[in-house]
Design a protein around this motif. Structure first.
Motif, mmCIF file in Angstrom:
data_model
loop_
_atom_site.group_PDB
_atom_site.id
_atom_site.type_symbol
_atom_site.label_atom_id
_atom_site.label_comp_id
_atom_site.label_asym_id
_atom_site.label_seq_id
_atom_site.Cartn_x
_atom_site.Cartn_y
_atom_site.Cartn_z
ATOM 1 N N SER A 36 0.764 -1.140 0.297
ATOM 2 C CA SER A 36 0.190 0.254 -0.065
ATOM 3 C C SER A 36 0.372 0.845 0.087
ATOM 4 N N ASP A 37 0.318 2.100 -0.966
ATOM 5 C CA ASP A 37 1.647 3.711 -1.016
ATOM 6 C C ASP A 37 0.659 4.400 0.115
ATOM 7 N N ASN A 75 -1.861 1.254 -4.518
ATOM 8 C CA ASN A 75 -1.319 0.146 -4.468
ATOM 9 C C ASN A 75 0.140 -0.033 -5.656
ATOM 10 N N GLY A 91 3.940 4.290 -6.686
ATOM 11 C CA GLY A 91 2.843 5.473 -5.871
ATOM 12 C C GLY A 91 2.957 6.923 -6.022
ATOM 13 N N GLY A 103 2.453 7.593 -1.272
ATOM 14 C CA GLY A 103 3.599 8.162 -1.179
ATOM 15 C C GLY A 103 4.701 7.263 -0.070
ATOM 16 N N GLN A 104 3.790 6.282 0.718
ATOM 17 C CA GLN A 104 4.585 5.186 1.607
ATOM 18 C C GLN A 104 5.684 4.167 0.777
ATOM 19 N N PHE A 105 5.043 4.258 0.029
ATOM 20 C CA PHE A 105 5.571 2.830 -0.460
ATOM 21 C C PHE A 105 7.281 2.168 -0.168
ATOM 22 N N ASP A 130 0.347 9.374 -9.050
ATOM 23 C CA ASP A 130 0.180 8.587 -8.453
ATOM 24 C C ASP A 130 0.813 6.921 -8.817
ATOM 25 N N GLY A 134 6.168 8.149 -7.020
ATOM 26 C CA GLY A 134 7.706 7.349 -6.123
ATOM 27 C C GLY A 134 8.544 7.684 -6.863
#
Length: 305
Positions: A36-37, A75, A91, A103-105, A130, A134
């Motif tokens: 999950s991003d 995702n 992401g 922006g979590q990936f 999106d 990333g």
């Protein structure tokens, strides 16, 4: 093999995360990790731009969703086939202040024990912010291998030289940001781009193929090994699309073609029984598709711990 996180044994998981943000499975001999991003808050109206707003409002209400803003899940996928570690989409990145929960990936990939330096290939389903942002986040390019191969359709690269937004229905600031992000991505990674035209095998059992629709060069990724299948469908489908495959999404550059592509992919998945992962289905986004009259049903898998 990639390991499946659970709250009790999530090695390296941030203490601030109360639930797992990655999910591992195998497709034959191919190891797969869905990451999950985060989520993107967007106007709910963008989910269906060609129907009476009352129809969309009814669908949102029946699905216990708010009427005005909708949290799009985001995702990405990692596949390990032979000696190759393949990232599918990247992401949003952390450079867009309006989306603090996405922006979590990069961090979550590291938490899963997959350093950016280990990625040999990246597949880009399309160049919306999106999906490529990333790769533009601070520190990411410096950590990727200098020879990382980034696979993207020629039609997608060509499209963003002069993108057409006339058939989209996005919030007004978005097109300029999409355009600038796509151009920045090409400029930053020009030497790493591996351009394909229609269908391209990236690794054993990992094939990317052009669909068009959402963008001119939108593509999906097929994993196939040992008689098992999984499709990463990018933005070819959204949660509302199973029941309403002909509803247009405001971010589709050719909504008529998008609807045709969506129906075709749904039917393909219903016929072959393969697994589906898509960028904007609720995490972990793994399920199957069943035909249901003129529409379809999404059947999520049971989590395997």
């Amino acid at each position: 093999m990639f390991s499946v996180d659970t709250p009790s044994r999530a090695a390296g998981q941030s203490a601030s995360e109360l639930v797992p943000s990655r999910y591992a499975l195998q497709v034959g001999e191919i190891d797969v990790l869905v990451v999950s991003d985060g989520v993107l808050p967007l106007p709910a109206a963008t989910m269906a731009t060609n129907v009476d707003p009352a129809e969309l409002a009814d669908w949102l209400q029946r699905n216990f969703l708010p009427p005005d803003m909708f949290d799009w899940p985001l995702n990405v996928l990692v596949a390990r086939s032979g000696e190759q570690t393949i990232l599918v989409d990247a992401g949003l990145g952390s450079q867009f202040s309006g989306f603090p929960r996405a922006g979590q990936f990069p961090r979550r990939l590291e938490d899963a024990g997959i350093p950016l330096e280990s990625v040999t290939d990246v597949i880009i389903t399309h160049m919306h912010m999106d999906h490529v942002g990333g790769l533009l986040a601070a520190g990411v390019q410096e950590r990727l291998r200098p020879d990382v191969r980034i696979h993207v359709a020629k039609a997608e690269v060509d499209f963003w030289t002069q993108p057409d937004f006339t058939r989209t229905d996005m919030p007004k600031p978005v097109p300029n940001v999409l355009r600038s992000t796509a151009n920045s991505f090409v400029e930053a990674y020009r030497q790493n781009l591996c351009i394909f035209t229609d269908r391209h095998e990236v690794a054993p059992g990992v094939v990317v193929r052009l669909t068009g629709g959402h963008t001119e060069g939108h593509s999906v990724v097929d994993l196939e090994s040992g008689g098992e299948r999984l499709m990463f469908a990018g933005d070819a489908m959204f949660p509302v699309g199973f029941e309403n495959p002909d509803w247009h999404n405001g971010f589709e550059h050719d909504p008529v073609v998008s609807a045709r592509v969506r129906r075709g992919l749904f039917q393909e998945l219903a016929d072959n029984g393969g697994l589906l992962v898509a960028a904007h289905l609720p995490f972990p986004s793994i399920g199957r598709v069943a035909a249901d009259g003129e529409a379809f049903r999404y059947v999520p898998i049971m989590w395997d711990f």
